[in-house]
Design a protein around this motif. Structure first.
Motif, short mmCIF file in Angstrom:
data_model
loop_
_atom_site.label_atom_id
_atom_site.label_comp_id
_atom_site.label_asym_id
_atom_site.label_seq_id
_atom_site.Cartn_x
_atom_site.Cartn_y
_atom_site.Cartn_z
N PHE A 65 -28.26 -13.07 -19.94
CA PHE A 65 -28.84 -13.90 -20.74
C PHE A 65 -28.66 -15.50 -20.50
O PHE A 65 -27.69 -15.94 -20.19
N SER A 66 -29.65 -16.15 -20.79
CA SER A 66 -29.66 -17.38 -20.24
C SER A 66 -29.13 -18.69 -21.36
O SER A 66 -29.26 -19.65 -21.19
N ASP A 67 -29.10 -18.35 -22.53
CA ASP A 67 -28.52 -19.04 -23.65
C ASP A 67 -27.45 -18.21 -24.59
O ASP A 67 -27.16 -17.03 -24.52
N SER A 68 -26.90 -19.01 -25.54
CA SER A 68 -25.98 -18.41 -26.26
C SER A 68 -26.83 -17.52 -27.36
O SER A 68 -27.85 -17.79 -27.86
N VAL A 69 -26.15 -16.48 -27.70
CA VAL A 69 -26.77 -15.47 -28.43
C VAL A 69 -26.25 -15.31 -29.77
O VAL A 69 -25.16 -15.39 -30.07
N ASN A 70 -26.78 -14.76 -30.58
CA ASN A 70 -26.53 -14.18 -32.11
C ASN A 70 -26.38 -12.80 -32.12
O ASN A 70 -25.64 -11.99 -32.76
N ASN A 71 -27.27 -12.19 -31.13
CA ASN A 71 -27.51 -10.69 -31.34
C ASN A 71 -27.78 -10.34 -29.98
O ASN A 71 -28.35 -10.90 -29.26
N LEU A 72 -27.07 -9.19 -29.60
CA LEU A 72 -27.13 -8.68 -28.11
C LEU A 72 -27.09 -6.93 -28.54
O LEU A 72 -26.15 -6.45 -28.93
N GLN A 73 -28.25 -6.43 -28.23
CA GLN A 73 -28.29 -4.87 -28.18
C GLN A 73 -28.70 -4.35 -26.96
O GLN A 73 -29.21 -4.67 -26.19
N TRP A 74 -28.18 -2.90 -26.98
CA TRP A 74 -28.38 -2.14 -25.86
C TRP A 74 -29.17 -0.81 -26.30
O TRP A 74 -28.48 -0.29 -27.51
N PHE A 75 -30.48 -0.42 -25.58
CA PHE A 75 -31.15 0.56 -26.27
C PHE A 75 -31.24 1.45 -25.07
O PHE A 75 -31.38 1.10 -23.84
N SER A 111 -19.67 2.94 -23.11
CA SER A 111 -19.05 1.66 -23.51
C SER A 111 -20.03 0.33 -23.21
O SER A 111 -20.44 0.44 -22.22
N ALA A 112 -19.67 -0.76 -23.96
CA ALA A 112 -20.24 -2.01 -23.83
C ALA A 112 -19.47 -2.94 -23.86
O ALA A 112 -18.53 -3.01 -24.75
N THR A 113 -19.46 -4.31 -23.29
CA THR A 113 -18.77 -5.40 -23.23
C THR A 113 -19.75 -6.54 -23.01
O THR A 113 -20.60 -6.76 -22.19
N THR A 114 -19.68 -7.50 -23.88
CA THR A 114 -20.35 -8.91 -24.02
C THR A 114 -19.21 -9.85 -23.95
O THR A 114 -18.39 -10.26 -24.64
N VAL A 115 -19.54 -10.65 -22.86
CA VAL A 115 -18.56 -12.00 -22.73
C VAL A 115 -19.58 -13.09 -22.95
O VAL A 115 -20.37 -13.58 -22.01
N ALA A 116 -19.70 -13.39 -24.21
CA ALA A 116 -20.81 -14.50 -24.66
C ALA A 116 -20.58 -15.82 -23.97
O ALA A 116 -21.40 -16.31 -23.65
N THR A 117 -19.40 -16.19 -23.79
CA THR A 117 -19.11 -17.53 -23.32
C THR A 117 -19.67 -17.56 -21.72
O THR A 117 -19.94 -18.75 -21.06
N GLU A 118 -19.93 -16.25 -20.87
CA GLU A 118 -20.30 -16.51 -19.56
C GLU A 118 -21.65 -15.73 -19.58
O GLU A 118 -22.23 -15.64 -18.63
N ARG A 119 -22.22 -15.32 -20.78
CA ARG A 119 -23.65 -14.90 -20.77
C ARG A 119 -24.02 -13.77 -20.13
O ARG A 119 -24.96 -13.63 -19.38
#
Lengths: 110, 114
Positions: free
Chosen positions: A25-35, A60-68
């Motif tokens: 994703f190209s910007d910082s996020v408040n919400n990230l979901q997988w469907f 399982s899921a991993t989000t690295v927000a700083t690296e988008r």
């Protein structure tokens, strides 16, 4: 607005194999979901994961927000895992729209 | 625990007809939205609402109207159906970023305009 890109677009596995799906994703996020959209068209919530790691059974899921980016791991895949996997994100700072990627179509063969 | 209830599941319209897709949620979410899903296009936002009495346009609003008289209900109206509106429509509840709520989707409406 935010851009959400998923890879790969298509994935074919044999039952029992493991896989990793990626969402950038190209910007910082408040919400990230997988469907998971099953073959009947229903959108099933998998993970709500703006940051960190979560596990639910074989998924399982991993989000690295700083690296988008966010990753969805599927272990010991089953034929019932087939379908399309979407990630969706809401940006920080004013945007009020959940933006979807175009999805990864997963086919698990017996 | 119903979550998001969307009706009907299937609908066939003739060009020029009007109809309303119903959406109701029981999770007390302020934020509700409508998406359409077309092959190869993913899900695209049509309209959204941040609370009763407040609606706004999304990415593809033309040909659709919405209103939000209560927190629970968010109907989508097609005023004069066109073949380009053949699609699968999803209603969603929740998902607004600053409220940090998870989005939940209805079962979808498969609409065909002939």
């Amino acid at each position: 607005g935010i851009q959400v890109e998923q890879s790969p677009p298509d994935l074919i596995l044999q039952e029992g194999a493991n896989s990793t799906l990626r969402c950038n994703f190209s910007d910082s996020v408040n919400n990230l979901q997988w469907f998971h959209q099953n073959p009947w068209g229903q959108l099933i919530n998998l993970f709500y994961i703006p940051s960190g790691t979560k596990q639910n059974g074989r998924l399982s899921a991993t989000t690295v927000a700083t690296e988008r980016y966010s990753l969805l791991y599927i272990s010991s895949s089953q034929t019932t895992d087939s379908g399309v996997y979407f990630c969706a994100a809401v940006t920080q700072g004013g945007s009020e729209k959940l933006v979807f990627g175009k999805g990864t179509k997963l086919t698990v063969n017996p | 625990n119903a979550g998001v209830t969307q009706t009907p599941k299937f609908q066939v319209l003739k060009t020029g007809q009007s109809m309303t897709l119903q959406c109701a949620q029981d999770m007390n979410h302020e934020y509700m939205s409508w998406y359409r899903q077309d092959p190869g296009m993913g899900l695209r936002l049509i309209h959204y609402s941040v609370g009763a009495g407040i609606t706004d346009q999304g990415e593809v609003p033309n040909g659709y109207n919405v209103s939000r008289s209560t927190t629970e209900d968010f109907p989508l109206r097609l005023l004069s159906a066109a073949p380009s509106q053949t699609s699968v429509y999803f209603c969603a509840s929740g998902g607004l970023g600053f409220q940090n709520t998870e989005a939940f989707f209805g079962q979808g409406t498969r609409l065909t305009v002939v």
